[in-house]
Design a protein around this motif. Structure first.
Motif, mmCIF file in Angstrom:
data_model
loop_
_atom_site.group_PDB
_atom_site.id
_atom_site.type_symbol
_atom_site.label_atom_id
_atom_site.label_comp_id
_atom_site.label_asym_id
_atom_site.label_seq_id
_atom_site.Cartn_x
_atom_site.Cartn_y
_atom_site.Cartn_z
ATOM 1 N N VAL A 5 -2.306 9.695 -7.139
ATOM 2 C CA VAL A 5 -3.438 9.965 -6.197
ATOM 3 C C VAL A 5 -3.887 8.738 -5.618
ATOM 4 O O VAL A 5 -4.046 8.477 -4.554
ATOM 5 C CB VAL A 5 -4.280 10.744 -6.861
ATOM 6 N N GLU A 6 -4.246 7.616 -6.760
ATOM 7 C CA GLU A 6 -4.601 6.312 -6.213
ATOM 8 C C GLU A 6 -3.749 5.578 -5.462
ATOM 9 O O GLU A 6 -4.334 4.971 -4.529
ATOM 10 C CB GLU A 6 -5.199 5.766 -7.537
ATOM 11 N N GLU A 7 -2.514 5.824 -5.665
ATOM 12 C CA GLU A 7 -1.677 4.918 -4.541
ATOM 13 C C GLU A 7 -1.697 5.799 -3.268
ATOM 14 O O GLU A 7 -1.614 4.964 -2.268
ATOM 15 C CB GLU A 7 -0.158 5.039 -5.233
ATOM 16 N N ALA A 8 -2.016 7.111 -3.346
ATOM 17 C CA ALA A 8 -2.213 7.726 -1.873
ATOM 18 C C ALA A 8 -3.600 7.369 -1.079
ATOM 19 O O ALA A 8 -3.479 6.855 -0.081
ATOM 20 C CB ALA A 8 -2.096 9.004 -2.219
ATOM 21 N N LEU A 9 -4.528 7.113 -1.964
ATOM 22 C CA LEU A 9 -5.852 6.629 -1.553
ATOM 23 C C LEU A 9 -5.422 5.099 -1.079
ATOM 24 O O LEU A 9 -6.114 4.813 0.082
ATOM 25 C CB LEU A 9 -6.713 6.647 -2.632
ATOM 26 N N LEU A 10 -4.692 4.207 -1.605
ATOM 27 C CA LEU A 10 -4.645 3.023 -1.231
ATOM 28 C C LEU A 10 -3.860 2.977 0.028
ATOM 29 O O LEU A 10 -4.163 2.060 1.108
ATOM 30 C CB LEU A 10 -3.816 2.058 -2.493
ATOM 31 N N HIS A 11 -2.889 3.635 0.030
ATOM 32 C CA HIS A 11 -2.071 3.825 1.244
ATOM 33 C C HIS A 11 -2.841 4.121 2.464
ATOM 34 O O HIS A 11 -2.826 3.540 3.514
ATOM 35 C CB HIS A 11 -0.797 4.805 1.142
ATOM 36 N N ALA A 12 -3.959 5.238 2.325
ATOM 37 C CA ALA A 12 -4.614 5.485 3.426
ATOM 38 C C ALA A 12 -5.666 4.141 4.005
ATOM 39 O O ALA A 12 -5.837 3.933 5.236
ATOM 40 C CB ALA A 12 -5.530 6.519 3.295
ATOM 41 N N VAL A 13 -6.397 3.705 2.777
ATOM 42 C CA VAL A 13 -7.307 2.675 2.992
ATOM 43 C C VAL A 13 -6.746 1.431 3.649
ATOM 44 O O VAL A 13 -7.053 0.691 4.510
ATOM 45 C CB VAL A 13 -8.089 2.282 1.853
ATOM 46 N N LEU A 14 -5.536 0.989 3.112
ATOM 47 C CA LEU A 14 -4.830 -0.292 3.424
ATOM 48 C C LEU A 14 -4.416 -0.116 4.859
ATOM 49 O O LEU A 14 -4.381 -1.050 5.773
ATOM 50 C CB LEU A 14 -3.957 -0.864 2.486
ATOM 51 N N GLY A 15 -3.705 1.030 4.964
ATOM 52 C CA GLY A 15 -3.159 1.290 6.265
ATOM 53 C C GLY A 15 -4.082 1.156 7.535
ATOM 54 O O GLY A 15 -3.408 0.796 8.661
ATOM 55 N N LYS A 16 -5.387 1.537 7.317
ATOM 56 C CA LYS A 16 -6.380 1.384 8.399
ATOM 57 C C LYS A 16 -6.323 -0.131 8.809
ATOM 58 O O LYS A 16 -6.962 -0.375 10.017
ATOM 59 C CB LYS A 16 -7.667 1.850 7.804
ATOM 60 N N TYR A 17 -6.077 -1.085 8.043
ATOM 61 C CA TYR A 17 -5.985 -2.483 8.411
ATOM 62 C C TYR A 17 -4.700 -3.006 8.491
ATOM 63 O O TYR A 17 -4.532 -4.324 8.302
ATOM 64 C CB TYR A 17 -6.837 -3.141 7.143
ATOM 65 N N VAL A 35 -2.222 -2.949 6.502
ATOM 66 C CA VAL A 35 -1.621 -3.757 5.209
ATOM 67 C C VAL A 35 -1.003 -2.492 4.571
ATOM 68 O O VAL A 35 -1.284 -1.477 4.224
ATOM 69 C CB VAL A 35 -2.760 -4.097 4.414
ATOM 70 N N SER A 36 0.349 -2.733 4.023
ATOM 71 C CA SER A 36 1.187 -1.887 3.429
ATOM 72 C C SER A 36 0.955 -1.818 1.808
ATOM 73 O O SER A 36 0.539 -3.113 1.410
ATOM 74 C CB SER A 36 2.711 -2.220 3.534
ATOM 75 N N VAL A 37 1.018 -0.716 1.126
ATOM 76 C CA VAL A 37 0.905 -0.949 -0.321
ATOM 77 C C VAL A 37 2.136 -1.774 -0.720
ATOM 78 O O VAL A 37 1.756 -2.507 -1.919
ATOM 79 C CB VAL A 37 1.095 0.525 -1.122
ATOM 80 N N ASP A 38 3.140 -1.913 -0.124
ATOM 81 C CA ASP A 38 4.138 -2.854 -0.617
ATOM 82 C C ASP A 38 3.765 -4.467 -0.671
ATOM 83 O O ASP A 38 4.364 -5.225 -1.072
ATOM 84 C CB ASP A 38 5.755 -2.911 0.138
ATOM 85 N N GLU A 39 2.713 -4.783 0.306
ATOM 86 C CA GLU A 39 2.261 -6.197 0.482
ATOM 87 C C GLU A 39 1.300 -6.331 -0.708
ATOM 88 O O GLU A 39 0.441 -7.568 -0.454
ATOM 89 C CB GLU A 39 1.817 -6.137 1.718
ATOM 90 N N VAL A 40 0.881 -5.591 -1.617
ATOM 91 C CA VAL A 40 0.004 -5.752 -2.570
ATOM 92 C C VAL A 40 0.647 -5.637 -3.924
ATOM 93 O O VAL A 40 1.489 -4.908 -4.129
ATOM 94 C CB VAL A 40 -1.247 -5.077 -2.732
ATOM 95 N N GLU A 41 0.100 -6.244 -5.175
ATOM 96 C CA GLU A 41 0.649 -6.043 -6.332
ATOM 97 C C GLU A 41 -0.296 -4.944 -7.462
ATOM 98 O O GLU A 41 -1.459 -5.313 -7.093
ATOM 99 C CB GLU A 41 0.682 -7.068 -7.298
ATOM 100 N N LEU A 42 0.148 -3.994 -7.532
ATOM 101 C CA LEU A 42 -0.530 -2.969 -8.265
ATOM 102 C C LEU A 42 -0.564 -3.249 -9.752
ATOM 103 O O LEU A 42 0.669 -3.330 -10.319
ATOM 104 C CB LEU A 42 0.011 -1.651 -8.002
ATOM 105 N N VAL A 43 -1.558 -3.281 -10.598
ATOM 106 C CA VAL A 43 -1.716 -3.672 -11.962
ATOM 107 C C VAL A 43 -2.405 -2.430 -12.712
ATOM 108 O O VAL A 43 -3.470 -2.075 -12.299
ATOM 109 C CB VAL A 43 -2.418 -4.824 -12.019
ATOM 110 N N ASN A 44 -1.769 -1.932 -13.652
ATOM 111 C CA ASN A 44 -2.307 -0.738 -14.468
ATOM 112 C C ASN A 44 -3.230 -1.571 -15.315
ATOM 113 O O ASN A 44 -2.754 -2.158 -16.441
ATOM 114 C CB ASN A 44 -1.257 -0.123 -15.146
ATOM 115 N N VAL A 45 -4.452 -1.215 -15.045
ATOM 116 C CA VAL A 45 -5.489 -2.128 -16.076
ATOM 117 C C VAL A 45 -6.136 -0.952 -17.427
ATOM 118 O O VAL A 45 -6.868 -1.320 -18.097
ATOM 119 C CB VAL A 45 -6.591 -2.488 -15.226
#
Length: 311
Positions: A133-145, A147-157
């Motif tokens: 779900v959080e990846e889908a949320l990021l896809h929507a938020v970044l996509g507005k600007y 920016v693709s999710v592929d253009e960031v590094e996701l880190v499980n914290v």
């Protein structure tokens, strides 16, 4: 004879029924998000509805919906986004009530850091705790600007959201709760800034909901439970300071600055009509997840949620 009549009257006035037992599984350890439940318990609203409610914090936050689906508990607190995924996977669950009626999730950055808009996250690191779900949320938020999710590094914290941000391990975190992590960072004197996801392209949804197994639930008991929490929410809104005292008195662990600050920020987000269902929210979010490829096709609202008051 007079004494016998008095004794008979006394016995007649004594309640002849026991309270109905219910088990509620929380989504996490007890915190201000659960205010209406604890206030209803402490003020006797559950008892007034003829209920004896056992409230259980889970050892694993992923377990409560599964246990309810398996008939091991009456109700669980869950999340609307998770419900869509679980129903699509075949779990027999439905939303029967709402606890927190607005998103709490946000994209969190350092207030004085280099990230001024989500566009600045291109090439950066974003921490998360729950995949999907959080990846889908990021896809929507970044996509507005753009920016693709592929253009960031996701880190499980691993749930260490604000510490990973404050330490510089990541540039932002998704999944942070605006009523907790923001306050935690303020206490640590490392102020944060939230990008509110519902303002950044994500459909508005109910953050915390009550789910039940529609095949086994006792509708009358669930409605009485929701009535008690509705009364507790009204009390909280009318008496915010007194209700905080009642809530905090239930455990020493709650009596700290973070919980008191979170209480104030959470109070306006409680569902004033927990039974009421906004069907549009479920339709829109189902489509949102389908568009993101997280569910196969879409399901009608009737498969996801129910307004018991309309039955």
């Amino acid at each position: 004879m007079k004494r016998l009549l008095m004794a008979a009257a006394f016995l007649t006035a004594t309640p002849a029924f026991a309270e109905d037992k219910m088990t509620l599984l929380l989504d996490w350890f007890v915190n201000p998000d659960h205010g209406p439940i604890l206030v209803a318990q402490e003020l006797g609203y559950f008892a007034d509805q003829g209920l004896d409610v056992e409230v259980i914090a889970p050892a694993d936050p992923a377990d409560p919906p599964k246990l309810v689906a398996a008939g091991k508990a009456d109700l669980a607190i869950s999340y609307q986004p998770s419900l869509h995924l679980q129903v699509s996977e075949g779990l027999p669950l439905k939303r029967v009530g709402t606890l927190v009626a607005t998103p709490l999730n946000c994209l969190l950055v350092l207030e004085d850091g280099p990230i001024k808009t989500p566009a600045d996250l291109k090439g950066g690191k974003i921490g998360f705790s729950v995949a999907g779900v959080e990846e889908a949320l990021l896809h929507a938020v970044l996509g507005k600007y753009d920016v693709s999710v592929d253009e960031v590094e996701l880190v499980n914290v691993n749930w260490s959201l604000s510490p990973s941000l404050m330490s510089g391990q990541v540039d932002a975190v998704i999944g942070a709760y605006r009523n907790f992590e923001l306050n935690q960072m303020e206490i640590e004197e490392v102020p944060g800034k939230c990008f509110f996801i519902e303002e950044e392209g994500v459909p508005t949804y109910d953050e915390l909901i009550y789910v039940a197994n529609p095949e086994t639930m006792d509708v009358d008991k669930v409605r009485r439970f929701l009535r008690a929490t509705e009364l507790a929410t009204q009390y909280i809104v009318n008496h915010p300071e007194k209700s905080w005292e009642i809530f905090a008195s239930t455990s020493p662990e709650l009596q700290d600055r973070l919980n008191e600050m979170a209480w104030v920020d959470t109070l306006p987000r409680f569902a004033l009509r927990p039974e009421a269902l906004d069907e549009g929210r479920y339709t829109r979010f189902e489509q949102f997840l389908a568009d993101a490829g997280l569910v196969d096709g879409t399901r009608p609202v009737a498969d996801l949620a129910i307004d018991l008051g309309a039955e």
